[in-house]
Design a protein around this motif. Sequence first.
Motif, mmCIF file in Angstrom:
data_model
loop_
_atom_site.group_PDB
_atom_site.id
_atom_site.type_symbol
_atom_site.label_atom_id
_atom_site.label_comp_id
_atom_site.label_asym_id
_atom_site.label_seq_id
_atom_site.Cartn_x
_atom_site.Cartn_y
_atom_site.Cartn_z
ATOM 1 N N SER A 184 5.793 -12.386 -60.999
ATOM 2 C CA SER A 184 6.320 -11.099 -61.477
ATOM 3 C C SER A 184 6.170 -10.951 -62.980
ATOM 4 O O SER A 184 6.928 -10.218 -63.619
ATOM 5 C CB SER A 184 7.793 -10.960 -61.075
ATOM 6 O OG SER A 184 7.923 -10.946 -59.680
ATOM 7 N N GLY A 185 5.237 -11.654 -63.545
ATOM 8 C CA GLY A 185 4.971 -11.530 -64.972
ATOM 9 C C GLY A 185 6.086 -12.039 -65.853
ATOM 10 O O GLY A 185 6.267 -11.566 -66.968
ATOM 11 N N GLY A 186 6.865 -12.988 -65.361
ATOM 12 C CA GLY A 186 7.956 -13.534 -66.160
ATOM 13 C C GLY A 186 9.210 -12.692 -66.133
ATOM 14 O O GLY A 186 10.184 -13.002 -66.812
ATOM 15 N N GLN A 187 9.224 -11.628 -65.357
ATOM 16 C CA GLN A 187 10.393 -10.749 -65.284
ATOM 17 C C GLN A 187 11.369 -11.318 -64.251
ATOM 18 O O GLN A 187 11.063 -11.389 -63.072
ATOM 19 C CB GLN A 187 9.982 -9.333 -64.875
ATOM 20 C CG GLN A 187 11.131 -8.369 -64.804
ATOM 21 C CD GLN A 187 10.690 -6.969 -64.406
ATOM 22 O OE1 GLN A 187 9.529 -6.724 -64.120
ATOM 23 N NE2 GLN A 187 11.645 -6.063 -64.372
ATOM 24 N N VAL A 188 12.560 -11.729 -64.704
ATOM 25 C CA VAL A 188 13.549 -12.283 -63.794
ATOM 26 C C VAL A 188 14.781 -11.393 -63.629
ATOM 27 O O VAL A 188 15.681 -11.713 -62.872
ATOM 28 C CB VAL A 188 13.985 -13.707 -64.228
ATOM 29 C CG1 VAL A 188 12.841 -14.683 -64.131
ATOM 30 C CG2 VAL A 188 14.572 -13.698 -65.616
ATOM 31 N N SER A 189 14.821 -10.265 -64.339
ATOM 32 C CA SER A 189 15.913 -9.311 -64.142
ATOM 33 C C SER A 189 15.376 -7.896 -64.364
ATOM 34 O O SER A 189 14.326 -7.702 -64.981
ATOM 35 C CB SER A 189 17.083 -9.593 -65.088
ATOM 36 O OG SER A 189 16.769 -9.230 -66.409
ATOM 37 N N ALA A 190 16.125 -6.935 -63.866
ATOM 38 C CA ALA A 190 15.690 -5.539 -63.952
ATOM 39 C C ALA A 190 15.641 -5.037 -65.392
ATOM 40 O O ALA A 190 14.891 -4.116 -65.707
ATOM 41 C CB ALA A 190 16.611 -4.660 -63.115
ATOM 42 N N THR A 191 16.432 -5.627 -66.269
ATOM 43 C CA THR A 191 16.472 -5.156 -67.658
ATOM 44 C C THR A 191 15.333 -5.716 -68.502
ATOM 45 O O THR A 191 15.140 -5.278 -69.625
ATOM 46 C CB THR A 191 17.821 -5.532 -68.306
ATOM 47 O OG1 THR A 191 17.989 -6.948 -68.250
ATOM 48 C CG2 THR A 191 18.978 -4.847 -67.591
ATOM 49 N N MET A 192 14.584 -6.667 -67.954
ATOM 50 C CA MET A 192 13.462 -7.264 -68.698
ATOM 51 C C MET A 192 12.168 -6.515 -68.400
ATOM 52 O O MET A 192 12.046 -5.860 -67.372
ATOM 53 C CB MET A 192 13.260 -8.729 -68.275
ATOM 54 C CG MET A 192 14.345 -9.670 -68.682
ATOM 55 S SD MET A 192 14.014 -11.346 -68.104
ATOM 56 C CE MET A 192 12.554 -11.748 -69.040
ATOM 57 N N GLU A 193 11.241 -6.649 -69.296
ATOM 58 C CA GLU A 193 9.891 -6.125 -69.079
ATOM 59 C C GLU A 193 8.983 -7.309 -68.735
ATOM 60 O O GLU A 193 9.203 -8.419 -69.216
ATOM 61 C CB GLU A 193 9.375 -5.443 -70.356
ATOM 62 C CG GLU A 193 10.134 -4.196 -70.734
ATOM 63 C CD GLU A 193 9.948 -3.078 -69.730
ATOM 64 O OE1 GLU A 193 8.839 -2.921 -69.185
ATOM 65 O OE2 GLU A 193 10.931 -2.362 -69.479
ATOM 66 N N PRO A 194 7.948 -7.069 -67.932
ATOM 67 C CA PRO A 194 7.002 -8.154 -67.650
ATOM 68 C C PRO A 194 6.322 -8.611 -68.940
ATOM 69 O O PRO A 194 6.040 -7.816 -69.823
ATOM 70 C CB PRO A 194 5.986 -7.525 -66.699
ATOM 71 C CG PRO A 194 6.633 -6.293 -66.178
ATOM 72 C CD PRO A 194 7.628 -5.853 -67.202
#
Length: 164
Positions: free
Chosen positions: A41-51
């Motif tokens: 997921s491109g390093g995205q582990v939460s909804a508030t993060m961007e890939p």
Amino acid sequence: MSPSRTKPRSVQSVARVAYAVVAVLPPAILIVFLVGSLFFSGGQVSATMEPKWGIVWAYPLFVVPTVLLVALGAVLVVLAIILAATAREADVPGLRGLLGPTAASIVAAVGFALLAPDGGTRTGDVTFGDQWQAAVVSSVALIILLVGIAVARTRSEDRQSTAR
């Protein structure tokens, strides 16, 4: 070929192994989620993060249903009752060893509620999933284990004082 002369396993030892396996499932799933999110997921582990890099699968990688985590917590409660009811002083170190995996199970439930919410309520930019309910159920198992440890130690102290 001679028959094996191993003594049968006690209810306590079987329940302790089953408890440990069930307790480590939520943290193991959380680790798979986090590592999988880093890779896919491109390093995205939460909804508030961007890939941070190319996406193979969109965030969230997967959502763990609340019912699964609550069911695992309920199994922990049943096994904790069995463990507490059958505990002797010799079993106390094994029961203490289960406190860490139980705490990890609680943390994993809260982690999933924050990172990949299933249902839940939205507060500002954050959605807190219903998986937190599993943390409450697993906390009950933790309390039962603590009571079981205390009772097993008290029983042994009572036996020692009456033996004198």
